[in-house]
Design a protein around this motif. Sequence first.
Motif, PDB file in Angstrom:
ATOM      1  N   HIS A 179       0.834  -1.198   0.000  1.00 19.61           N
ATOM      2  CA  HIS A 179       0.000   0.000   0.000  1.00 19.61           C
ATOM      3  C   HIS A 179       0.870   1.249   0.000  1.00 19.61           C
ATOM      4  CE1 HIS A 179      -2.814  -3.026   1.508  1.00 19.61           C
ATOM      5  NE2 HIS A 179      -3.746  -2.259   0.960  1.00 19.61           N
ATOM      6  N   MET A 180       0.271   2.339  -0.455  1.00 23.69           N
ATOM      7  CA  MET A 180       0.935   3.648  -0.377  1.00 23.69           C
ATOM      8  C   MET A 180       0.047   4.577   0.444  1.00 23.69           C
ATOM      9  SD  MET A 180       1.461   6.463  -3.425  1.00 23.69           S
ATOM     10  CE  MET A 180       2.979   5.902  -4.155  1.00 23.69           C
ATOM     11  N   LEU A 181       0.665   5.347   1.339  1.00 26.45           N
ATOM     12  CA  LEU A 181      -0.069   6.450   1.964  1.00 26.45           C
ATOM     13  C   LEU A 181       0.256   7.680   1.123  1.00 26.45           C
ATOM     14  CD1 LEU A 181      -1.911   7.522   4.137  1.00 26.45           C
ATOM     15  CD2 LEU A 181       0.060   7.836   5.624  1.00 26.45           C
ATOM     16  N   ALA A 182      -0.735   8.125   0.346  1.00 30.03           N
ATOM     17  CA  ALA A 182      -0.477   9.172  -0.662  1.00 30.03           C
ATOM     18  C   ALA A 182      -1.132  10.488  -0.256  1.00 30.03           C
ATOM     19  CB  ALA A 182      -1.031   8.719  -2.015  1.00 30.03           C
ATOM     20  N   LEU A 183      -0.420  11.571  -0.566  1.00 32.13           N
ATOM     21  CA  LEU A 183      -0.969  12.921  -0.380  1.00 32.13           C
ATOM     22  C   LEU A 183      -1.537  13.370  -1.719  1.00 32.13           C
ATOM     23  CD1 LEU A 183      -1.156  15.315   1.669  1.00 32.13           C
ATOM     24  CD2 LEU A 183       0.986  16.153   0.686  1.00 32.13           C
ATOM     25  N   VAL A 184      -2.832  13.672  -1.743  1.00 30.96           N
ATOM     26  CA  VAL A 184      -3.489  14.024  -3.018  1.00 30.96           C
ATOM     27  C   VAL A 184      -4.293  15.307  -2.849  1.00 30.96           C
ATOM     28  CG1 VAL A 184      -3.638  11.614  -3.794  1.00 30.96           C
ATOM     29  CG2 VAL A 184      -5.530  12.590  -2.488  1.00 30.96           C
ATOM     30  N   ARG A 185      -4.570  15.945  -3.977  1.00 34.19           N
ATOM     31  CA  ARG A 185      -5.331  17.203  -3.958  1.00 34.19           C
ATOM     32  C   ARG A 185      -6.818  16.893  -4.128  1.00 34.19           C
ATOM     33  NH1 ARG A 185      -4.014  22.365  -4.082  1.00 34.19           N
ATOM     34  NH2 ARG A 185      -1.845  21.723  -4.026  1.00 34.19           N
ATOM     35  N   THR A 186      -7.602  17.267  -3.125  1.00 31.15           N
ATOM     36  CA  THR A 186      -9.047  17.028  -3.202  1.00 31.15           C
ATOM     37  C   THR A 186      -9.819  18.345  -3.259  1.00 31.15           C
ATOM     38  OG1 THR A 186      -8.961  16.803  -0.793  1.00 31.15           O
ATOM     39  CG2 THR A 186      -9.144  14.771  -2.072  1.00 31.15           C
ATOM     40  N   GLY A 187      -9.109  19.457  -3.035  1.00 28.52           N
ATOM     41  CA  GLY A 187      -9.801  20.754  -2.986  1.00 28.52           C
ATOM     42  C   GLY A 187     -10.023  21.346  -4.366  1.00 28.52           C
ATOM     43  N   GLN A 188     -10.684  22.484  -4.375  1.00 28.71           N
ATOM     44  CA  GLN A 188     -10.948  23.207  -5.625  1.00 28.71           C
ATOM     45  C   GLN A 188      -9.675  23.913  -6.084  1.00 28.71           C
ATOM     46  OE1 GLN A 188     -13.891  22.792  -7.054  1.00 28.71           O
ATOM     47  NE2 GLN A 188     -14.292  21.473  -5.289  1.00 28.71           N
ATOM     48  N   PRO A 189      -9.548  24.164  -7.421  1.00 28.78           N
ATOM     49  CA  PRO A 189      -8.384  24.917  -7.890  1.00 28.78           C
ATOM     50  C   PRO A 189      -8.306  26.259  -7.153  1.00 28.78           C
ATOM     51  CG  PRO A 189      -9.657  24.045  -9.736  1.00 28.78           C
ATOM     52  CD  PRO A 189     -10.440  23.752  -8.502  1.00 28.78           C
ATOM     53  N   GLY A 190      -7.102  26.612  -6.748  1.00 29.14           N
ATOM     54  CA  GLY A 190      -6.906  27.898  -6.075  1.00 29.14           C
ATOM     55  C   GLY A 190      -7.095  27.814  -4.561  1.00 29.14           C
ATOM     56  N   GLN A 191      -7.667  26.716  -4.061  1.00 23.97           N
ATOM     57  CA  GLN A 191      -7.855  26.582  -2.608  1.00 23.97           C
ATOM     58  C   GLN A 191      -6.501  26.369  -1.922  1.00 23.97           C
ATOM     59  OE1 GLN A 191     -10.442  23.328  -1.610  1.00 23.97           O
ATOM     60  NE2 GLN A 191     -10.916  24.128   0.428  1.00 23.97           N
ATOM     61  N   ALA A 192      -6.298  27.010  -0.765  1.00 22.83           N
ATOM     62  CA  ALA A 192      -5.008  26.909  -0.068  1.00 22.83           C
ATOM     63  C   ALA A 192      -4.702  25.447   0.284  1.00 22.83           C
ATOM     64  CB  ALA A 192      -5.050  27.740   1.201  1.00 22.83           C
ATOM     65  N   HIS A 193      -3.404  25.094   0.176  1.00 15.48           N
ATOM     66  CA  HIS A 193      -3.047  23.689   0.391  1.00 15.48           C
ATOM     67  C   HIS A 193      -3.409  23.203   1.792  1.00 15.48           C
ATOM     68  CE1 HIS A 193       0.500  26.023   1.648  1.00 15.48           C
ATOM     69  NE2 HIS A 193       0.573  25.127   2.587  1.00 15.48           N
ATOM     70  N   LYS A 194      -3.519  24.124   2.754  1.00 17.57           N
ATOM     71  CA  LYS A 194      -3.838  23.694   4.127  1.00 17.57           C
ATOM     72  C   LYS A 194      -5.208  23.046   4.216  1.00 17.57           C
ATOM     73  CE  LYS A 194      -0.701  26.765   6.463  1.00 17.57           C
ATOM     74  NZ  LYS A 194      -0.456  27.916   7.315  1.00 17.57           N
TER      75      LYS A 194
END
Length: 385
Positions: free
Chosen positions: A179-194
């Motif tokens: 398995h991989m524990l992956a960091l992925v983008r789920t937010g809207q474009p332009g939304q702060a990475h936090k």
Amino acid sequence: MSTRAELSLFSETPPAEGDDVLAERRSIRAFLARASESGLFRPEVDTWLSCHSPDFTRALGAAGFIGMTWPVTYGGRNASVSQRLAVIEELLVAGAPVAAHWFADRQIGPSLLRHGTEEQRQAFLPSMARGELYFCIGMSEPDSGSDLGSVRTSAIQVDGGWRVNGSKTWTSHGDRAHHMLALVRTGQPGQAHKEALTQVIIDMSSPGVTVRPIRMLDGREHFCEVFFDDIFVPDTRVLGRPGSGWAQVLGELGFERSGPERFLSTFPLVAGLSASGASSDYLRTNAGELIARLVVLRAMTARVNTRLGDAAAPGVAAAVVKDLGTAWELDSLDLAAVWLDEAEHNEDLGRLYREAQAHSPAFTLRGGATEVMRDIIARGWEPTR
Ligand SMILES: Cc1cc2nc3c(=O)[nH]c(=O)nc-3n(C[C@H](O)[C@H](O)[C@H](O)COP(=O)(O)OP(=O)(O)OC[C@H]3O[C@@H](n4cnc5c(N)ncnc54)[C@H](O)[C@@H]3O)c2cc1C
């Protein structure tokens, strides 16, 4: 935890090792002696990242040395963080092949305990503790390494889960992990990475996952490129809540940067050379200095170790350990080169030196580059990137 409070950790005297820790050291040393005698391993350098041995990992798990601080219900044995620290020091010093379970034991297990659901803990922790299930870390991407907040691999919500597209790179043992524990983008474009990033657990055998190993200077292939082509990740494999990935990853980086693997990668070589004796004043003086620095590094890592379970990760203190520790590793190689020239040594030490030399460009880069560590130290662990 404020930067001042974090750095004051280093002025505290590390606790003396109690009977429980000393017993743990005796026990892991006995295990290592038996494993070495039975041919389960021979000492290597940089073992925590490069030496992947399912047989060794399974034997270590069966002996109770993986996930040892985890609760008994999840396959652990409720050992203290100091007992675990003693065990991982001994494994690194012995040059044992620990890469298969290293990420699971160091950071994935603690993350599952902190953020995972009961179902996730039951699904992963016991087999990780037995040394049978391996994880890889999916943070870096082709254009996002130091700048982790810019990851572009996306996860779009669909019925019952998420569709993931994108790629990861420098994924250590991506070709061997389950398995991989992956960091992925789920937010809207332009939304702060936090708020825009999420951690998901990806089954590496899912349709649409492609793994390509990357060949290193020494011919080994320990890290990989990983591609996701519209893979499906069920809702049950989101770690924590959607949007909390950045905060969770910051916690993980504390575990990743502060351990003794940040200064013990070359230790089996240095120990072997010291045993062969130092013939010149130059060697004796510089070896003495290295040992003095090592004593300080051990004390520092022991102090940070006591705070890794805190809600606020000791990010600045971890960055200090990583910066000073990896500088030690590079300096130890410079001295080893002189030592090999001056002193009698066997071919094994020459081999360890060549291995360490080939891996050394990665020492200060993996887990975050030195310049970035110093940036964190200077700014006080409030990364805006
Ligand atoms: C052996 C090895 C194993 C790895 N395993 C994994 C893994 O399993 N999983 C994973 O996700 N990643 C892994 N990595 C990736 C590693 O974490 C990244 O290489 C690291 O974070 C640096 O990112 P980068 O390679 O993109 O370099 P960049 O971020 O592009 O940095 C390149 C250079 O620019 C400098 N730089 C960047 N930003 C700044 C700044 N703000 N100020 C000053 N200088 C700066 C850096 O110091 C560096 O010298 C691994 C790397 C190595 C070498």
